[in-house]
Scaffold this motif. Structure first.
Motif, short mmCIF file in Angstrom:
data_model
loop_
_atom_site.label_atom_id
_atom_site.label_comp_id
_atom_site.label_asym_id
_atom_site.label_seq_id
_atom_site.Cartn_x
_atom_site.Cartn_y
_atom_site.Cartn_z
N VAL A 50 -1.34 3.14 -13.70
CA VAL A 50 -1.40 2.25 -14.86
C VAL A 50 -0.06 2.24 -15.60
N SER A 51 0.69 3.33 -15.50
CA SER A 51 1.98 3.40 -16.19
C SER A 51 3.04 2.50 -15.55
N LEU A 52 2.71 1.87 -14.44
CA LEU A 52 3.64 0.92 -13.82
C LEU A 52 3.93 -0.23 -14.78
N MET A 53 2.93 -0.64 -15.55
CA MET A 53 3.15 -1.70 -16.53
C MET A 53 4.17 -1.27 -17.58
N GLY A 54 4.10 -0.02 -18.02
CA GLY A 54 5.06 0.50 -18.98
C GLY A 54 6.46 0.57 -18.42
N VAL A 55 6.56 0.94 -17.15
CA VAL A 55 7.87 1.00 -16.49
C VAL A 55 8.49 -0.39 -16.43
N VAL A 56 7.70 -1.36 -16.02
CA VAL A 56 8.20 -2.73 -15.91
C VAL A 56 8.56 -3.28 -17.29
N PHE A 57 7.68 -3.08 -18.26
CA PHE A 57 7.93 -3.58 -19.61
C PHE A 57 9.17 -2.92 -20.21
N GLY A 58 9.28 -1.60 -20.08
CA GLY A 58 10.44 -0.90 -20.63
C GLY A 58 11.73 -1.36 -19.99
N PHE A 59 11.71 -1.54 -18.67
CA PHE A 59 12.91 -2.00 -17.97
C PHE A 59 13.29 -3.41 -18.41
N LEU A 60 12.31 -4.29 -18.52
CA LEU A 60 12.60 -5.67 -18.93
C LEU A 60 13.14 -5.73 -20.36
N MET A 61 12.60 -4.91 -21.24
CA MET A 61 13.08 -4.90 -22.62
C MET A 61 14.50 -4.32 -22.71
N MET A 62 14.79 -3.29 -21.92
CA MET A 62 16.16 -2.76 -21.90
C MET A 62 17.12 -3.81 -21.36
N LEU A 63 16.70 -4.51 -20.34
CA LEU A 63 17.53 -5.57 -19.76
C LEU A 63 17.76 -6.69 -20.78
N LEU A 64 16.72 -7.05 -21.50
CA LEU A 64 16.84 -8.09 -22.52
C LEU A 64 17.78 -7.66 -23.65
N LEU A 65 17.66 -6.43 -24.10
CA LEU A 65 18.55 -5.94 -25.17
C LEU A 65 20.00 -5.91 -24.72
N LYS A 66 20.24 -5.49 -23.49
CA LYS A 66 21.61 -5.48 -22.97
C LYS A 66 22.16 -6.90 -22.89
N ARG A 67 21.34 -7.83 -22.44
CA ARG A 67 21.77 -9.23 -22.32
C ARG A 67 22.09 -9.82 -23.69
N ILE A 68 21.27 -9.53 -24.67
CA ILE A 68 21.52 -10.01 -26.03
C ILE A 68 22.81 -9.43 -26.58
N GLN A 69 23.01 -8.14 -26.35
CA GLN A 69 24.20 -7.48 -26.87
C GLN A 69 25.47 -8.06 -26.26
N VAL A 70 25.47 -8.27 -24.96
CA VAL A 70 26.68 -8.73 -24.28
C VAL A 70 26.89 -10.23 -24.44
N SER A 71 25.85 -11.01 -24.21
CA SER A 71 26.06 -12.46 -24.18
C SER A 71 25.91 -13.14 -25.54
#
Length: 113
Positions: free
Chosen positions: A73-94
């Motif tokens: 069940v924690s697979l959803m948390g892994v995917v969500f956490g990864f996507l949110m980190m990716l989104l934050l990095k994208r916002i910061q850089v772009s």
């Protein structure tokens, strides 16, 4: 392995570089009071960005450990956490880095394309 480690700490490197840059700009004598206020707001934004990134990073790593232990069940948390980190990095850089100077000077023509 180095690339993965660098990917995780890149936002913190950017935040520390921004903190130093904004501190130097705040010490300039040719800067107005409103620009100093905006620089302080950007410093606070960087702190909050690092805090939120840390939260999602801990969530990602914690759920990853749970996933390894067999909790699927924690697979959803892994995917969500990864996507949110990716989104934050994208916002910061772009977004943030291109608009920082325009925000400080309150001049939309300074936005980098």
């Amino acid at each position: 392995m180095k690339k993965i480690g660098k990917w995780f700490i890149e936002p913190y490197i950017i935040v520390t570089q921004e903190w130093q840059l904004l501190s130097q700009r705040n010490k300039e004598e040719s800067i107005t009071g409103s620009e100093k206020r905006r620089i302080k707001e950007l410093k606070f934004f960087n702190i909050m960005l690092a805090a939120v990134y840390t939260l999602f990073c801990y969530m990602f790593l914690g759920d990853l450990v749970m996933l390894i232990r067999g909790n699927w069940v924690s697979l959803m948390g892994v995917v969500f956490g990864f996507l949110m980190m990716l989104l934050l990095k994208r916002i910061q850089v772009s977004r943030y880095l291109k608009r920082r100077d325009a925000y400080i000077k309150k001049d939309e023509t300074l936005i980098k394309q």
